[in-house]
Design a protein around this motif. Sequence first.
Motif, PDB file in Angstrom:
ATOM      1  N   ASN A 183     -17.033  50.034  17.206  1.00  0.00           N
ATOM      2  CA  ASN A 183     -17.731  49.587  18.404  1.00  0.00           C
ATOM      3  C   ASN A 183     -18.982  50.412  18.663  1.00  0.00           C
ATOM      4  O   ASN A 183     -20.005  49.894  19.117  1.00  0.00           O
ATOM      5  CB  ASN A 183     -16.792  49.656  19.599  1.00  0.00           C
ATOM      6  N   THR A 184     -18.916  51.712  18.355  1.00  0.00           N
ATOM      7  CA  THR A 184     -20.101  52.559  18.501  1.00  0.00           C
ATOM      8  C   THR A 184     -21.219  52.077  17.596  1.00  0.00           C
ATOM      9  O   THR A 184     -22.389  51.988  18.011  1.00  0.00           O
ATOM     10  CB  THR A 184     -19.749  54.020  18.196  1.00  0.00           C
ATOM     11  N   ARG A 185     -20.883  51.746  16.353  1.00  0.00           N
ATOM     12  CA  ARG A 185     -21.906  51.211  15.439  1.00  0.00           C
ATOM     13  C   ARG A 185     -22.519  49.928  16.006  1.00  0.00           C
ATOM     14  O   ARG A 185     -23.735  49.724  15.964  1.00  0.00           O
ATOM     15  CB  ARG A 185     -21.287  50.932  14.065  1.00  0.00           C
ATOM     16  N   HIS A 186     -21.656  49.051  16.532  1.00  0.00           N
ATOM     17  CA  HIS A 186     -22.112  47.780  17.102  1.00  0.00           C
ATOM     18  C   HIS A 186     -23.060  48.017  18.274  1.00  0.00           C
ATOM     19  O   HIS A 186     -24.140  47.395  18.356  1.00  0.00           O
ATOM     20  CB  HIS A 186     -20.887  46.989  17.555  1.00  0.00           C
ATOM     21  N   ASN A 187     -22.698  48.923  19.172  1.00  0.00           N
ATOM     22  CA  ASN A 187     -23.537  49.174  20.340  1.00  0.00           C
ATOM     23  C   ASN A 187     -24.836  49.881  19.967  1.00  0.00           C
ATOM     24  O   ASN A 187     -25.861  49.702  20.629  1.00  0.00           O
ATOM     25  CB  ASN A 187     -22.758  49.995  21.377  1.00  0.00           C
ATOM     26  N   ALA A 188     -24.800  50.682  18.915  1.00  0.00           N
ATOM     27  CA  ALA A 188     -26.037  51.308  18.444  1.00  0.00           C
ATOM     28  C   ALA A 188     -27.030  50.252  17.972  1.00  0.00           C
ATOM     29  O   ALA A 188     -28.240  50.357  18.221  1.00  0.00           O
ATOM     30  CB  ALA A 188     -25.731  52.294  17.322  1.00  0.00           C
ATOM     31  N   VAL A 189     -26.523  49.212  17.317  1.00  0.00           N
ATOM     32  CA  VAL A 189     -27.390  48.119  16.867  1.00  0.00           C
ATOM     33  C   VAL A 189     -27.974  47.383  18.067  1.00  0.00           C
ATOM     34  O   VAL A 189     -29.177  47.079  18.104  1.00  0.00           O
ATOM     35  CB  VAL A 189     -26.608  47.147  15.957  1.00  0.00           C
ATOM     36  N   ILE A 190     -27.138  47.080  19.057  1.00  0.00           N
ATOM     37  CA  ILE A 190     -27.612  46.395  20.255  1.00  0.00           C
ATOM     38  C   ILE A 190     -28.767  47.150  20.894  1.00  0.00           C
ATOM     39  O   ILE A 190     -29.754  46.562  21.349  1.00  0.00           O
ATOM     40  CB  ILE A 190     -26.459  46.233  21.278  1.00  0.00           C
ATOM     41  N   ASN A 191     -28.647  48.484  20.914  1.00  0.00           N
ATOM     42  CA  ASN A 191     -29.645  49.320  21.587  1.00  0.00           C
ATOM     43  C   ASN A 191     -30.754  49.806  20.655  1.00  0.00           C
ATOM     44  O   ASN A 191     -31.586  50.622  21.052  1.00  0.00           O
ATOM     45  CB  ASN A 191     -28.940  50.505  22.249  1.00  0.00           C
ATOM     46  N   ARG A 192     -30.720  49.318  19.406  1.00  0.00           N
ATOM     47  CA  ARG A 192     -31.778  49.592  18.427  1.00  0.00           C
ATOM     48  C   ARG A 192     -31.934  51.085  18.138  1.00  0.00           C
ATOM     49  O   ARG A 192     -33.048  51.595  17.971  1.00  0.00           O
ATOM     50  CB  ARG A 192     -33.105  49.001  18.901  1.00  0.00           C
ATOM     51  N   VAL A 193     -30.815  51.789  18.067  1.00  0.00           N
ATOM     52  CA  VAL A 193     -30.845  53.217  17.707  1.00  0.00           C
ATOM     53  C   VAL A 193     -29.953  53.493  16.498  1.00  0.00           C
ATOM     54  O   VAL A 193     -29.646  54.637  16.199  1.00  0.00           O
ATOM     55  CB  VAL A 193     -30.409  54.105  18.901  1.00  0.00           C
ATOM     56  N   ASP A 194     -29.526  52.432  15.797  1.00  0.00           N
ATOM     57  CA  ASP A 194     -28.568  52.601  14.704  1.00  0.00           C
ATOM     58  C   ASP A 194     -29.119  53.432  13.551  1.00  0.00           C
ATOM     59  O   ASP A 194     -28.349  54.084  12.834  1.00  0.00           O
ATOM     60  CB  ASP A 194     -28.097  51.240  14.186  1.00  0.00           C
ATOM     61  N   SER A 195     -30.427  53.459  13.368  1.00  0.00           N
ATOM     62  CA  SER A 195     -30.997  54.251  12.280  1.00  0.00           C
ATOM     63  C   SER A 195     -30.892  55.750  12.537  1.00  0.00           C
ATOM     64  O   SER A 195     -31.048  56.557  11.621  1.00  0.00           O
ATOM     65  CB  SER A 195     -32.465  53.872  12.053  1.00  0.00           C
ATOM     66  N   GLN A 196     -30.612  56.118  13.783  1.00  0.00           N
ATOM     67  CA  GLN A 196     -30.537  57.535  14.152  1.00  0.00           C
ATOM     68  C   GLN A 196     -29.112  57.976  14.499  1.00  0.00           C
ATOM     69  O   GLN A 196     -28.929  59.096  14.967  1.00  0.00           O
ATOM     70  CB  GLN A 196     -31.437  57.805  15.361  1.00  0.00           C
ATOM     71  N   LEU A 197     -28.147  57.111  14.280  1.00  0.00           N
ATOM     72  CA  LEU A 197     -26.775  57.421  14.681  1.00  0.00           C
ATOM     73  C   LEU A 197     -25.828  57.227  13.495  1.00  0.00           C
ATOM     74  O   LEU A 197     -25.754  56.128  12.934  1.00  0.00           O
ATOM     75  CB  LEU A 197     -26.363  56.542  15.869  1.00  0.00           C
ATOM     76  N   SER A 198     -25.124  58.287  13.125  1.00  0.00           N
ATOM     77  CA  SER A 198     -24.131  58.237  12.050  1.00  0.00           C
ATOM     78  C   SER A 198     -22.747  58.307  12.671  1.00  0.00           C
ATOM     79  O   SER A 198     -22.481  59.191  13.496  1.00  0.00           O
ATOM     80  CB  SER A 198     -24.322  59.407  11.081  1.00  0.00           C
ATOM     81  N   VAL A 199     -21.866  57.380  12.308  1.00  0.00           N
ATOM     82  CA  VAL A 199     -20.548  57.273  12.941  1.00  0.00           C
ATOM     83  C   VAL A 199     -19.449  57.394  11.892  1.00  0.00           C
ATOM     84  O   VAL A 199     -19.536  56.788  10.816  1.00  0.00           O
ATOM     85  CB  VAL A 199     -20.391  55.930  13.685  1.00  0.00           C
TER      86      VAL A 199
END
Length: 287
Positions: A183-199
């Motif tokens: 879910n964290t990965r999913h929400n990172a995509v929604i907020n357009r910060v997934d390139s900076q977040l490793s889960v």
Amino acid sequence: MKYFEVDFQLSPLSQDACDILAALTADAGFESFEETQHGIRGYVQQPLLDRQALEDIVNNFPIMGTNIIYTISEAEDKDWNEQWEQEGFEPIIVGNNRLAIHDGRHLPSQPADISVEIDARLAFGTGTHETTQMICEWMLDMPMKDLRVMDAGCGTGILGIVALKLKANHVTAYDIDEWSSDNTRHNAVINRVDSQLSVYCGDASLLDSKTADYDLVLANINRNILLNDMPRFCQIMKQDAKLILSGFYTEDIPLLEARGKELGLTLTGAKNRDKWASIIMQRVNNA
């Protein structure tokens, strides 16, 4: 992660007795509660349930004359936020409109400085809890630009996403619950910060492979897990790095402060909301 659901029936029933029981059962591994008609219902990860500690708490309950009966069952493996998904929630505003946490259907009435959209899916937490909001408040009042951040027990990913929206450089996040890490990965995509977040999915042992290059560690977990994991948090913290903790009660602050001192941390701030508390500590030596 599988959970046990434990129903506590208290007689006579009182709010004080329920609050004290919830605080004490943290020693038996419990991490969340909800009120019921006859008492409270607690949730505990199956491997973390200390049955002997639970029995001792019930048998030695400090309010004389209070009778406690409890039943343990396996919690249904379900979408814990089903009602939230169906109905959504009103936007949560933190810091005088500096931060708004909302779902995709209920937008803030006026634009906030920072907006975080959360689709909770199968994980616990939508930002409504006092502990999450207090950690967000700490970050709003800190210089966050270019920091490397660790989000321990990330849940829905709110804290890490807020850190990135405050211009942190990178966030590493983990949770023992696979639902939560997904879910964290999913929400990172929604907020357009997934390139900076490793889960990652796992517990604090994941930190053993990390080096001491984190500027800030965030952990919104129950008291016992915090006490157990704090040495690992310190291992990855830079000199002068900060540790923000929440997920415990006000009366737990001295215990956590003492543990921090053992590890070379100094308490620099504390706040509370209702019975919940949050503290910020700083690494002051190489202990």
